[in-house]
Motif scaffolding. Structure first.
Motif, PDB file in Angstrom:
ATOM      1  N   LEU A  49       0.824  -1.206   0.000  1.00 43.19           N
ATOM      2  CA  LEU A  49       0.000   0.000   0.000  1.00 43.19           C
ATOM      3  C   LEU A  49       0.862   1.263   0.000  1.00 43.19           C
ATOM      4  O   LEU A  49       0.564   2.239  -0.698  1.00 43.19           O
ATOM      5  N   GLU A  50       1.939   1.231   0.770  1.00 45.97           N
ATOM      6  CA  GLU A  50       2.820   2.400   0.812  1.00 45.97           C
ATOM      7  C   GLU A  50       3.528   2.603  -0.526  1.00 45.97           C
ATOM      8  O   GLU A  50       3.658   3.741  -1.005  1.00 45.97           O
ATOM      9  N   SER A  51       3.966   1.527  -1.147  1.00 45.07           N
ATOM     10  CA  SER A  51       4.646   1.669  -2.439  1.00 45.07           C
ATOM     11  C   SER A  51       3.673   2.162  -3.512  1.00 45.07           C
ATOM     12  O   SER A  51       4.049   2.937  -4.398  1.00 45.07           O
ATOM     13  N   VAL A  52       2.411   1.750  -3.438  1.00 43.91           N
ATOM     14  CA  VAL A  52       1.406   2.233  -4.387  1.00 43.91           C
ATOM     15  C   VAL A  52       1.166   3.720  -4.185  1.00 43.91           C
ATOM     16  O   VAL A  52       1.069   4.489  -5.146  1.00 43.91           O
ATOM     17  N   SER A  53       1.093   4.172  -2.940  1.00 40.70           N
ATOM     18  CA  SER A  53       0.861   5.603  -2.692  1.00 40.70           C
ATOM     19  C   SER A  53       2.061   6.445  -3.150  1.00 40.70           C
ATOM     20  O   SER A  53       1.891   7.530  -3.693  1.00 40.70           O
ATOM     21  N   VAL A  54       3.283   5.916  -2.942  1.00 41.74           N
ATOM     22  CA  VAL A  54       4.471   6.635  -3.407  1.00 41.74           C
ATOM     23  C   VAL A  54       4.473   6.711  -4.925  1.00 41.74           C
ATOM     24  O   VAL A  54       4.761   7.769  -5.503  1.00 41.74           O
ATOM     25  N   ARG A  55       4.104   5.624  -5.584  1.00 46.46           N
ATOM     26  CA  ARG A  55       4.067   5.629  -7.047  1.00 46.46           C
ATOM     27  C   ARG A  55       3.021   6.618  -7.561  1.00 46.46           C
ATOM     28  O   ARG A  55       3.267   7.354  -8.520  1.00 46.46           O
ATOM     29  N   ARG A  56       1.864   6.643  -6.945  1.00 47.25           N
ATOM     30  CA  ARG A  56       0.821   7.584  -7.369  1.00 47.25           C
ATOM     31  C   ARG A  56       1.273   9.029  -7.179  1.00 47.25           C
ATOM     32  O   ARG A  56       1.028   9.881  -8.026  1.00 47.25           O
ATOM     33  N   ARG A  57       1.926   9.297  -6.050  1.00 50.16           N
ATOM     34  CA  ARG A  57       2.423  10.658  -5.806  1.00 50.16           C
ATOM     35  C   ARG A  57       3.464  11.055  -6.845  1.00 50.16           C
ATOM     36  O   ARG A  57       3.451  12.167  -7.367  1.00 50.16           O
ATOM     37  N   ARG A  58       4.355  10.129  -7.187  1.00 52.12           N
ATOM     38  CA  ARG A  58       5.381  10.423  -8.199  1.00 52.12           C
ATOM     39  C   ARG A  58       4.755  10.642  -9.578  1.00 52.12           C
ATOM     40  O   ARG A  58       5.182  11.528 -10.320  1.00 52.12           O
ATOM     41  N   LEU A  59       3.763   9.830  -9.917  1.00 49.03           N
ATOM     42  CA  LEU A  59       3.083  10.015 -11.199  1.00 49.03           C
ATOM     43  C   LEU A  59       2.346  11.351 -11.243  1.00 49.03           C
ATOM     44  O   LEU A  59       2.364  12.050 -12.259  1.00 49.03           O
ATOM     45  N   ARG A  60       1.693  11.707 -10.146  1.00 46.32           N
ATOM     46  CA  ARG A  60       0.984  12.989 -10.079  1.00 46.32           C
ATOM     47  C   ARG A  60       1.959  14.151 -10.203  1.00 46.32           C
ATOM     48  O   ARG A  60       1.716  15.101 -10.953  1.00 46.32           O
ATOM     49  N   ASP A  61       3.080  14.075  -9.516  1.00 43.65           N
ATOM     50  CA  ASP A  61       4.093  15.141  -9.617  1.00 43.65           C
ATOM     51  C   ASP A  61       4.675  15.221 -11.024  1.00 43.65           C
ATOM     52  O   ASP A  61       4.926  16.312 -11.534  1.00 43.65           O
ATOM     53  N   ALA A  62       4.894  14.068 -11.657  1.00 47.33           N
ATOM     54  CA  ALA A  62       5.417  14.078 -13.020  1.00 47.33           C
ATOM     55  C   ALA A  62       4.405  14.675 -13.981  1.00 47.33           C
ATOM     56  O   ALA A  62       4.766  15.407 -14.916  1.00 47.33           O
ATOM     57  N   LEU A  63       3.135  14.396 -13.756  1.00 50.88           N
ATOM     58  CA  LEU A  63       2.104  14.955 -14.616  1.00 50.88           C
ATOM     59  C   LEU A  63       1.982  16.465 -14.415  1.00 50.88           C
ATOM     60  O   LEU A  63       1.862  17.223 -15.371  1.00 50.88           O
ATOM     61  N   LEU A  64       2.040  16.916 -13.170  1.00 54.75           N
ATOM     62  CA  LEU A  64       1.876  18.342 -12.881  1.00 54.75           C
ATOM     63  C   LEU A  64       3.111  19.147 -13.240  1.00 54.75           C
ATOM     64  O   LEU A  64       3.004  20.249 -13.795  1.00 54.75           O
ATOM     65  N   PHE A  65       4.282  18.642 -12.921  1.00 51.79           N
ATOM     66  CA  PHE A  65       5.497  19.443 -13.033  1.00 51.79           C
ATOM     67  C   PHE A  65       6.452  18.993 -14.128  1.00 51.79           C
ATOM     68  O   PHE A  65       7.434  19.667 -14.409  1.00 51.79           O
ATOM     69  N   GLY A  66       6.243  17.842 -14.722  1.00 55.08           N
ATOM     70  CA  GLY A  66       7.145  17.370 -15.769  1.00 55.08           C
ATOM     71  C   GLY A  66       8.388  16.728 -15.182  1.00 55.08           C
ATOM     72  O   GLY A  66       8.500  16.476 -13.987  1.00 55.08           O
ATOM     73  N   GLY A  67       9.342  16.496 -16.057  1.00 55.99           N
ATOM     74  CA  GLY A  67      10.558  15.797 -15.649  1.00 55.99           C
ATOM     75  C   GLY A  67      11.487  16.628 -14.799  1.00 55.99           C
ATOM     76  O   GLY A  67      12.223  16.103 -13.973  1.00 55.99           O
ATOM     77  N   GLN A  68      11.467  17.941 -14.977  1.00 58.25           N
ATOM     78  CA  GLN A  68      12.374  18.807 -14.225  1.00 58.25           C
ATOM     79  C   GLN A  68      11.600  19.526 -13.125  1.00 58.25           C
ATOM     80  O   GLN A  68      11.364  20.728 -13.166  1.00 58.25           O
ATOM     81  N   ARG A  69      11.198  18.762 -12.122  1.00 56.76           N
ATOM     82  CA  ARG A  69      10.359  19.311 -11.052  1.00 56.76           C
ATOM     83  C   ARG A  69      11.030  20.448 -10.313  1.00 56.76           C
ATOM     84  O   ARG A  69      10.419  21.476 -10.057  1.00 56.76           O
ATOM     85  N   GLY A  70      12.297  20.280  -9.940  1.00 59.33           N
ATOM     86  CA  GLY A  70      12.984  21.304  -9.156  1.00 59.33           C
ATOM     87  C   GLY A  70      13.137  22.609  -9.905  1.00 59.33           C
ATOM     88  O   GLY A  70      12.913  23.691  -9.373  1.00 59.33           O
ATOM     89  N   ARG A  71      13.489  22.538 -11.158  1.00 59.43           N
ATOM     90  CA  ARG A  71      13.692  23.749 -11.947  1.00 59.43           C
ATOM     91  C   ARG A  71      12.373  24.467 -12.194  1.00 59.43           C
ATOM     92  O   ARG A  71      12.279  25.676 -12.122  1.00 59.43           O
ATOM     93  N   ARG A  72      11.329  23.729 -12.478  1.00 55.37           N
ATOM     94  CA  ARG A  72      10.035  24.346 -12.739  1.00 55.37           C
ATOM     95  C   ARG A  72       9.483  25.024 -11.503  1.00 55.37           C
ATOM     96  O   ARG A  72       8.863  26.068 -11.597  1.00 55.37           O
ATOM     97  N   SER A  73       9.678  24.446 -10.345  1.00 55.25           N
ATOM     98  CA  SER A  73       9.126  25.064  -9.140  1.00 55.25           C
ATOM     99  C   SER A  73       9.812  26.402  -8.865  1.00 55.25           C
ATOM    100  O   SER A  73       9.167  27.362  -8.439  1.00 55.25           O
ATOM    101  N   VAL A  74      11.111  26.502  -9.151  1.00 55.59           N
ATOM    102  CA  VAL A  74      11.812  27.776  -8.972  1.00 55.59           C
ATOM    103  C   VAL A  74      11.312  28.787 -10.001  1.00 55.59           C
ATOM    104  O   VAL A  74      11.058  29.943  -9.685  1.00 55.59           O
ATOM    105  N   ASP A  75      11.157  28.358 -11.258  1.00 51.53           N
ATOM    106  CA  ASP A  75      10.649  29.253 -12.290  1.00 51.53           C
ATOM    107  C   ASP A  75       9.244  29.739 -11.963  1.00 51.53           C
ATOM    108  O   ASP A  75       8.920  30.906 -12.166  1.00 51.53           O
ATOM    109  N   GLU A  76       8.412  28.839 -11.463  1.00 49.92           N
ATOM    110  CA  GLU A  76       7.046  29.233 -11.120  1.00 49.92           C
ATOM    111  C   GLU A  76       7.041  30.212  -9.955  1.00 49.92           C
ATOM    112  O   GLU A  76       6.254  31.162  -9.943  1.00 49.92           O
ATOM    113  N   ARG A  77       7.911  29.991  -8.988  1.00 46.79           N
ATOM    114  CA  ARG A  77       7.970  30.915  -7.847  1.00 46.79           C
ATOM    115  C   ARG A  77       8.421  32.302  -8.292  1.00 46.79           C
ATOM    116  O   ARG A  77       7.879  33.304  -7.835  1.00 46.79           O
ATOM    117  N   LEU A  78       9.419  32.363  -9.170  1.00 46.56           N
ATOM    118  CA  LEU A  78       9.879  33.662  -9.665  1.00 46.56           C
ATOM    119  C   LEU A  78       8.789  34.352 -10.484  1.00 46.56           C
ATOM    120  O   LEU A  78       8.608  35.565 -10.388  1.00 46.56           O
TER     121      LEU A  78
END
Length: 109
Positions: free
Chosen positions: A12-41
């Motif tokens: 169950l924990e591995s499924v929730s981690v996978r879902r969270r990673r898929l959701r983050d990839a869908l929302l932010f793309g492959g470069q999550r860290g860079r996009r979050s900084v760009d969005e904040r700026l």
């Protein structure tokens, strides 16, 4: 706990981690860290622009309202200038009496 319960909770924990990673990839793309900084700026810049527009609007509103009311920003009234009449005709006196100061008109509202 039995081995089956441990396996179930781990699954169950591995499924929730996978879902969270898929959701983050869908929302932010492959470069999550860079996009979050760009969005904040971008959000910071947009906030500064909105604040500047609001300040300019307030200053403009204050300027226009003081011009319409006929008061200076320091609290004294601006007296309207009237042309000196050369004759004592009733037409000249009626035109000056009908034009009252804007401050008097605004207080009558």
């Amino acid at each position: 706990m039995t081995a089956a319960q441990d396996y179930d909770s781990q699954l169950l924990e591995s499924v929730s981690v996978r879902r969270r990673r898929l959701r983050d990839a869908l929302l932010f793309g492959g470069q999550r860290g860079r996009r979050s900084v760009d969005e904040r700026l971008g959000k910071l810049f947009a906030g500064i622009v909105i604040a500047a527009v609001l300040c300019a609007g307030c200053v403009g509103w204050s300027f226009i309202s003081h011009k319409l009311i006929g008061k200076t920003p320091y609290g004294t009234s601006v007296q309207p200038t009237s042309l000196p009449s050369t004759s004592g005709s009733p037409a000249a006196s009626s035109s000056t009496s009908s034009t009252s100061s804007p401050a008097v008109k605004s207080s009558a509202r």
